[in-house]
Design a protein around this motif. Sequence first.
Motif, PDB file in Angstrom:
ATOM      1  N   UNK A  75       0.844  -1.199   0.000  1.00  0.00           N
ATOM      2  CA  UNK A  75       0.000   0.000   0.000  1.00  0.00           C
ATOM      3  C   UNK A  75       0.879   1.250   0.000  1.00  0.00           C
ATOM      4  N   UNK A  76       1.961   1.165   0.738  1.00  0.00           N
ATOM      5  CA  UNK A  76       2.894   2.292   0.766  1.00  0.00           C
ATOM      6  C   UNK A  76       3.497   2.516  -0.612  1.00  0.00           C
ATOM      7  N   UNK A  77       3.813   1.437  -1.263  1.00  0.00           N
ATOM      8  CA  UNK A  77       4.390   1.501  -2.610  1.00  0.00           C
ATOM      9  C   UNK A  77       3.417   2.190  -3.555  1.00  0.00           C
ATOM     10  N   UNK A  78       2.188   1.744  -3.542  1.00  0.00           N
ATOM     11  CA  UNK A  78       1.185   2.335  -4.420  1.00  0.00           C
ATOM     12  C   UNK A  78       0.995   3.815  -4.131  1.00  0.00           C
ATOM     13  N   UNK A  79       0.894   4.125  -2.842  1.00  0.00           N
ATOM     14  CA  UNK A  79       0.675   5.522  -2.467  1.00  0.00           C
ATOM     15  C   UNK A  79       1.842   6.386  -2.909  1.00  0.00           C
ATOM     16  N   UNK A  80       3.035   5.865  -2.741  1.00  0.00           N
ATOM     17  CA  UNK A  80       4.223   6.641  -3.084  1.00  0.00           C
ATOM     18  C   UNK A  80       4.242   6.961  -4.575  1.00  0.00           C
ATOM     19  N   UNK A  81       3.883   5.985  -5.378  1.00  0.00           N
ATOM     20  CA  UNK A  81       3.901   6.216  -6.822  1.00  0.00           C
ATOM     21  C   UNK A  81       2.799   7.180  -7.243  1.00  0.00           C
ATOM     22  N   UNK A  82       1.610   6.929  -6.764  1.00  0.00           N
ATOM     23  CA  UNK A  82       0.503   7.821  -7.119  1.00  0.00           C
ATOM     24  C   UNK A  82       0.828   9.267  -6.799  1.00  0.00           C
ATOM     25  N   UNK A  83       1.316   9.427  -5.578  1.00  0.00           N
ATOM     26  CA  UNK A  83       1.638  10.765  -5.108  1.00  0.00           C
ATOM     27  C   UNK A  83       2.621  11.479  -6.033  1.00  0.00           C
ATOM     28  N   UNK A  84       3.525  10.721  -6.614  1.00  0.00           N
ATOM     29  CA  UNK A  84       4.554  11.342  -7.446  1.00  0.00           C
ATOM     30  C   UNK A  84       4.079  11.548  -8.879  1.00  0.00           C
ATOM     31  N   UNK A  85       3.239  10.639  -9.344  1.00  0.00           N
ATOM     32  CA  UNK A  85       2.917  10.644 -10.769  1.00  0.00           C
ATOM     33  C   UNK A  85       1.703  11.499 -11.130  1.00  0.00           C
ATOM     34  N   UNK A  86       0.627  11.307 -10.396  1.00  0.00           N
ATOM     35  CA  UNK A  86      -0.644  11.887 -10.835  1.00  0.00           C
ATOM     36  C   UNK A  86      -0.596  13.380 -11.170  1.00  0.00           C
ATOM     37  N   UNK A  87       0.041  14.188 -10.324  1.00  0.00           N
ATOM     38  CA  UNK A  87       0.041  15.611 -10.648  1.00  0.00           C
ATOM     39  C   UNK A  87       0.658  15.927 -12.005  1.00  0.00           C
ATOM     40  N   UNK A  88       1.602  15.075 -12.438  1.00  0.00           N
ATOM     41  CA  UNK A  88       2.304  15.374 -13.682  1.00  0.00           C
ATOM     42  C   UNK A  88       1.476  15.118 -14.931  1.00  0.00           C
ATOM     43  N   UNK A  89       0.629  14.101 -14.863  1.00  0.00           N
ATOM     44  CA  UNK A  89      -0.167  13.793 -16.041  1.00  0.00           C
ATOM     45  C   UNK A  89      -1.037  14.991 -16.408  1.00  0.00           C
ATOM     46  N   UNK A  90      -1.612  15.582 -15.384  1.00  0.00           N
ATOM     47  CA  UNK A  90      -2.481  16.734 -15.621  1.00  0.00           C
ATOM     48  C   UNK A  90      -1.718  17.868 -16.310  1.00  0.00           C
ATOM     49  N   UNK A  91      -0.454  18.016 -15.922  1.00  0.00           N
ATOM     50  CA  UNK A  91       0.336  19.095 -16.539  1.00  0.00           C
ATOM     51  C   UNK A  91       0.421  18.908 -18.047  1.00  0.00           C
ATOM     52  N   UNK A  92       0.653  17.660 -18.456  1.00  0.00           N
ATOM     53  CA  UNK A  92       0.791  17.405 -19.889  1.00  0.00           C
ATOM     54  C   UNK A  92      -0.520  17.695 -20.610  1.00  0.00           C
ATOM     55  N   UNK A  93      -1.603  17.223 -20.015  1.00  0.00           N
ATOM     56  CA  UNK A  93      -2.893  17.467 -20.649  1.00  0.00           C
ATOM     57  C   UNK A  93      -3.190  18.965 -20.724  1.00  0.00           C
ATOM     58  N   UNK A  94      -2.818  19.658 -19.664  1.00  0.00           N
ATOM     59  CA  UNK A  94      -3.066  21.097 -19.624  1.00  0.00           C
ATOM     60  C   UNK A  94      -2.351  21.812 -20.759  1.00  0.00           C
ATOM     61  N   UNK A  95      -1.170  21.346 -21.088  1.00  0.00           N
ATOM     62  CA  UNK A  95      -0.401  21.992 -22.153  1.00  0.00           C
ATOM     63  C   UNK A  95      -1.193  22.038 -23.451  1.00  0.00           C
ATOM     64  N   UNK A  96      -1.880  20.958 -23.744  1.00  0.00           N
ATOM     65  CA  UNK A  96      -2.640  20.875 -24.982  1.00  0.00           C
ATOM     66  C   UNK A  96      -3.911  21.704 -24.909  1.00  0.00           C
ATOM     67  N   UNK A  97      -4.640  21.490 -23.858  1.00  0.00           N
ATOM     68  CA  UNK A  97      -5.939  22.159 -23.736  1.00  0.00           C
ATOM     69  C   UNK A  97      -5.822  23.662 -23.949  1.00  0.00           C
ATOM     70  N   UNK A  98      -4.789  24.209 -23.341  1.00  0.00           N
ATOM     71  CA  UNK A  98      -4.724  25.665 -23.320  1.00  0.00           C
ATOM     72  C   UNK A  98      -4.060  26.232 -24.579  1.00  0.00           C
ATOM     73  N   UNK A  99      -3.606  25.339 -25.422  1.00  0.00           N
ATOM     74  CA  UNK A  99      -2.753  25.829 -26.504  1.00  0.00           C
ATOM     75  C   UNK A  99      -3.542  26.158 -27.769  1.00  0.00           C
ATOM     76  N   UNK A 100      -3.047  27.153 -28.449  1.00  0.00           N
ATOM     77  CA  UNK A 100      -3.727  27.581 -29.661  1.00  0.00           C
ATOM     78  C   UNK A 100      -2.861  27.432 -30.910  1.00  0.00           C
ATOM     79  N   UNK A 101      -1.638  26.969 -30.771  1.00  0.00           N
ATOM     80  CA  UNK A 101      -0.708  26.923 -31.894  1.00  0.00           C
ATOM     81  C   UNK A 101      -1.049  25.860 -32.923  1.00  0.00           C
TER      82      UNK A 101
END
Lengths: 220, 220, 220, 220
Positions: free
Chosen positions: D64-90
Amino acid sequence: MGIGAANRAPRWKRRSGARPGEIAEAAFALFLEKGFARTRIDDVAAKAGVSKGTIYLYFENKEALFNAAIDRAVLPNVARFEGLIDSSKGTTPELIERLLAMMAKVVTATPVGGVPKLIISESGNFPELVEHYRDVVVLRIHGLMAALIQRGIDRGEFRDDVDPIYVGRIMGAPIFLLAIANAIPTFRDAWKIDPAKHAAEAAKVILDGLIPRERSEVQS
Amino acid sequence: MGIGAANRAPRWKRRSGARPGEIAEAAFALFLEKGFARTRIDDVAAKAGVSKGTIYLYFENKEALFNAAIDRAVLPNVARFEGLIDSSKGTTPELIERLLAMMAKVVTATPVGGVPKLIISESGNFPELVEHYRDVVVLRIHGLMAALIQRGIDRGEFRDDVDPIYVGRIMGAPIFLLAIANAIPTFRDAWKIDPAKHAAEAAKVILDGLIPRERSEVQS
Amino acid sequence: MGIGAANRAPRWKRRSGARPGEIAEAAFALFLEKGFARTRIDDVAAKAGVSKGTIYLYFENKEALFNAAIDRAVLPNVARFEGLIDSSKGTTPELIERLLAMMAKVVTATPVGGVPKLIISESGNFPELVEHYRDVVVLRIHGLMAALIQRGIDRGEFRDDVDPIYVGRIMGAPIFLLAIANAIPTFRDAWKIDPAKHAAEAAKVILDGLIPRERSEVQS
Amino acid sequence: MGIGAANRAPRWKRRSGARPGEIAEAAFALFLEKGFARTRIDDVAAKAGVSKGTIYLYFENKEALFNAAIDRAVLPNVARFEGLIDSSKGTTPELIERLLAMMAKVVTATPVGGVPKLIISESGNFPELVEHYRDVVVLRIHGLMAALIQRGIDRGEFRDDVDPIYVGRIMGAPIFLLAIANAIPTFRDAWKIDPAKHAAEAAKVILDGLIPRERSEVQS
DNA sequence: AATGAATGAGTATTCATTCAT
DNA sequence: TATGAATGAATACTCATTCAT
């Protein structure tokens, strides 16, 4: 593996003594003494003169070792009791006297006497073990008792207004009590029950009762 | 047990207030159900509706709680048995019948019936508890039994060639067996002993024996 | 790794006979399936049909066996890829298409496709193995890729403003991804990549890019 | 508990820092460095500055610690990538260039870059974790890639004879390779890939291909 | 050469007890 | 009084490796 390994004496030697039987025997003594939880596998190994790993070579886990240790100690004894009856030609009261005497001796003079207490102690943790013990030991002994009662009734030696099942259990109770008391030092040391006398008084009461007979010759 | 154990004050002196009673009550139920080791202080706290820390406000440690819980449940019952005899005016056989019936009922119908099994289970871990129980419970009950036998002998109701101490123990054995069997589901469910019948058959055997009387009027 | 590691002979020099080959083969299958830690020497022995002791006759320890197993499976394949280029006379785009298709097939249809995942999995535990693999496998494959790019540039088939080293690695990435995905059931089963299509699309993109050509005949 | 316990400093102090987040953070660093099996709970506790027991206060077990540790590190980053596209007009090629550059930077400059290797390493032991990661991370990223390809096709910027799913995966492969290589010292130190250049060359190849354009102005 | 019985180091997890608040 | 977060000791089981036969 580390420095100094080279000049260490051989760590083990193929010994004929490292057999499951000896391990189970050592385990039995420790389980009797300390119960399941407080018996450490390391201690069993030390007592059996083998390494911890060797135990797992022969027993899947601690519980399997526990079961094996008990079976090994108990099963041979049940047959002895049954044999006493089968081969006997005496009157039923004589048989009962002899059986109680033998049982009293076994439960106080051999380690197997500690098994009832051990089973009771661990009954909460190992219900399957209790079932096993109930079926292959207690049931057989109670069956033996009930058969004896029935034999006495059939031969006109006993009154016929008793329930052999109930009375069989009742007849075994003093032996059960003796086994438990003997297995707990606090009781054993305080009571110092004489097993032969205990068995004799039990037979006396069970066969003739406390209320005096009219005819003196009926007394044993 | 370790250094300094000898001069330690009794560990199961409970402190004060209404809370300790509730805690001990909750603890007793859990100890009966799961035994000492498998009962977690957290569970006791939850059941008693207090926090874990509060338990340590009233009981020095888990063992003290265990002792207190047992005392609280057992002591009142011993007096009941003794009272039965003191106040009675009947014949000794009648007293014995009544005592066995009452004991059979108590050990099967109230939680206190689980105590003998609990004590046996934990006897290896808590020798002091066993001593205490032996002295304030078992000794009194066996004394009661022996006194009854002696009463019967003195009144000419019982034969005089038995040892009251031994026979008292033997007379209590069926009740002991009943209590143990009733406390272990594996046996309770398989045997379904009727407590009243068990007590009645025990009284029948103990008083009159299995060997038939010559005169029919002696039969109870 | 520890004291004396520097002057230790290569640990995965296998000894002799026909047996080591069979053992390494069995070990390779198990290492692929379960990884290093979860592969038990007992299982390797059982699969190879020898006793546990025999394995230690041919391989110094588990790690040496691991190294030998991988080498045995991988080395022959690298040569195949290099051979494809050496013997070929086609245009560079054709060569690349063919190489990618062959690689895609090899990594999905033969056990060697599991090696990259295995190496990555164990990279933390066996840095020396990773170095070895990097030098004798990855380096050669990337060298091959870079040489192909350079060949295309030299022959005027490819643009000359790219770095062959970087682009070689980039060109190999889809095959690497395919190998990894194929070696992990969770991905393999969810994605069901068609290796031929994967290779074809990769070649299409790498050679022509996503931005449409003005002239249709340039399309492959 | 033993002699000398009395004069020991308070063993702990209620610290605001003992929070699951900090434990997961410490665990993440160790899991990345040593993998699951070789990371000892004791080490996590030491690194987080808490006792071993405290970890089990917040996490059911090591997994459970392993899972939590990974989630905590990864999830915020995925959103960043998606955000790059959504907001872009190029233009789509510009978006892709930018996305690859950002991803290359993230996987080489932040600890999250080590996750793919970690997941691959443990995929055999934790298939459920892999599924989770596949669904909440990889699927979203590949979806993002495929959507970008589709966007380019729809806007007439990309050729329309490619499969966006396959090409999306292929386009992500160089970043995946970069993440893995960067997470394994043996490769990172030998290759010294420049993340920006790697991303730029990948974009160049993917968008325009290796085969030169007829019109010079198409060249980047 | 081959065997396989024996060895023993290494680690996750529980839960009674403490004590700052 | 009461709380409950924090502590840390204690132990079963696995499996790579050895070596007497």
